[in-house]
Enzyme design. Structure first.
Site, PDB file in Angstrom:
ATOM      1  CB  SER B  59      -0.907   0.015   1.217  1.00 21.85           C
ATOM      2  OG  SER B  59      -1.547   1.271   1.298  1.00 21.85           O
ATOM      3  CB  SER B  60       0.233   4.336  -1.954  1.00 20.70           C
ATOM      4  OG  SER B  60      -1.150   4.458  -1.654  1.00 20.70           O
TER       5      SER B  60
END
Lengths: 387, 127
Positions: B59-60
């Site tokens: 995830s960013s």
């Protein structure tokens, strides 16, 4: 990386703290990806909206930033943790969470973003023309934009996309360029794959692939499967683009995705025989998926709680088309502005295991929410869990 | 040959893993403890270490995890990677955590438990 004199001035703080911070992030990410310059982008999609993921530090950072920062280009945002219209149906959500989540929402709105609260911006807006440079932080959306939407973005981080939204720029590197090399081909060896299989393929491809992979042996998956592929791929690795190919390039490395590889992914993420509740939507469901679901549910009812996540914009459209009526009649609970991943709506005190068809959802349910996961394709969920 | 992504000076004990790190999924943002049992550094804390790992994955929002670690005084003092990725680079940039990328050879030569000093001004890593 070469900066213009204007960009250098901003980096040195001559245009204030906000722009200095934004440029510091762009320079670090530019150095990280060997970019030679910054280029303009047309649309930024931001992650870092759910209080569960960004916490007090994130809430405070955004509150401070939004006093001054304004987005310079079209900017959309990822889901929050909760649907403010349905808080009362989840009595374990504490006031602190609601307060902090509202603060985060308000900070983004103050900065001028469109309040989409969706991980599927591609289901809400018409995409700009091919090859448009965008800056998408949500991994499934970045992969979708690159692979199926013809746009160009790197798999941005929450901060690099935010910096792009504020400056209208992004480092020119990797997938933004035209001459991308794709050294690996994943050979899909499963016949008639459903969306769960595509999610597992994506998860596998994300693990073994680098920035971009080819996928062979796949014919025209539907949108549900495409989204599952994007979601799975974004969860496991750094890969941000795929292309379906018919004939394999002899030079590329070949990796098979067959029964054995699939079982390995399944065993990693499937941790329960059955679920206490069902969740659908990670990524959030689009109009076509809600239409399919409403048809599949004709004359049936869920035998346990089923949370169905879609964006607010899609929900409104689906209501006018009567899809939502049918789903709600069958006992499905439609929730917007949030999603399966990292929502506090799923509470470990009440829930031991969740049934879902989402590989992305399964990863975060297992590793972040801390519940077990029972993986099934949608057709099997409807077959087993409705009457 | 190392490449500086975020400048700074730091000193600490190496915590090394050969697994790419998903900051959002695997690291407790308050304590810095690795809570995903698939990691060889499971139950260890990244706090005050020189964290050495191949690169970030997933995830960013992991960038916020890095920023939160810093705000909660549970961050590594520096990070050394084999490959830079946007999540780790931007998280370190905002949190002011020195970060460098090193060659495979240098990466392999750094051992868990080593005492390391990083000074990006002199472009050196001292064992």
């Amino acid at each position: 990386m070469e900066l213009t004199s204007e960009e250098n001035a901003a980096l040195n703080g001559e245009h204030g703290d906000t722009l200095q911070t934004a440029y510091r992030i762009l320079v670090a990410t530019g150095e990280a990806t060997n970019a030679e310059k910054l280029i303009p982008i047309k649309w930024a999609h931001l992650s870092g909206v759910n209080y569960n993921t960004i916490g007090d530090a994130g809430e405070q950072f955004l509150r401070e930033l939004s006093k001054d920062a304004r987005v310079k280009v079209k900017a959309t945002v990822n889901p929050m943790g909760i649907d403010f219209d349905h808080i009362s149906e989840f009595n374990h959500i504490d006031d602190e969470f609601i307060k902090k989540q509202a603060s985060i929402r308000d900070s983004y709105i103050r900065m001028g973003v469109e309040p989409t609260f969706s991980c599927t911006p591609y289901d809400i807006f018409d995409l700009p023309e091919k090859n448009t440079q965008v800056s998408f932080a949500e991994s499934n959306a970045a992969i979708f934009a690159n692979s199926l939407g013809g746009l160009k973005t790197n798999k941005e981080s929450a901060f690099s996309a935010l910096a792009s939204a504020i400056t209208g720029k992004s480092p020119y590197s990797d997938l933004r360029k035209d001459d991308i090399t794709t050294p690996m081909t994943i050979r899909m060896k499963m016949d008639n794959p459903n969306e769960l299989d595509f999610g597992m393929l994506g998860f596998f491809a994300g693990k073994v692939g680098d920035t971009s992979v080819n996928i062979s042996g796949v014919s025209q998956p539907n949108r549900r499967s495409c989204k599952a592929l994007c979601g799975g791929m974004g969860t496991s690795g750094t890969c941000a683009k795929f292309q379906f190919i018919d004939s394999e390039d002899e030079k590329s490395e070949k990796v098979d995705f067959g029964k054995e590889e699939m079982n390995e992914v399944f065993d990693e993420l499937n941790t329960a025989e059955k679920g206490d509740i069902i969740t659908l939507g990670s990524p959030q469901l689009g109009l076509e998926e809600l239409s399919d679901l409403s048809k599949m549910l004709k004359g049936k009812s869920f035998e346990k709680r089923c949370l169905i996540f879609c964006s607010r914009a899609v929900q409104e459209q689906a209501r006018t088309l009567d899809y939502i009526n049918e789903i709600e009649r069958a006992g499905g609970e439609i929730l917007s502005d949030c999603c399966t991943c990292l929502t506090p709506l799923i509470d470990t005190n009440e829930t031991d295991a969740v049934t879902t068809n989402s590989i992305k959802g399964a990863y975060y349910l297992n590793n972040s929410t801390g519940v077990n996961v029972n993986l099934k394709p949608l057709t099997k969920i409807i077959e087993d869990e409705t009457k | 040959m190392s490449k500086i992504i975020v400048q700074g000076v730091a000193q600490g004990t190496v915590l090394k893993t050969t697994s790419p790190i998903n900051f959002l999924g695997a690291v407790d943002k308050k304590t810095g403890v690795i809570h995903d049992k698939k990691y060889d550094i499971f139950e260890k804390s990244v706090k005050d270490t020189v964290l050495v790992f191949p690169h970030g994955i997933g995830s960013s929002v992991g960038a916020y995890t890095i920023y939160s670690l810093k705000s909660n005084q549970s961050a590594p003092v520096a990070m050394i990677c084999q490959k830079a990725d946007l999540t780790v680079a931007s998280g370190c940039a905002l949190a002011n955590i020195p970060m460098i990328v090193v060659s495979n050879e240098e990466f392999n030569s750094i051992q868990d438990g080593n005492q390391i000093t990083i000074d990006t001004k002199s472009e050196k890593i001292f064992n």
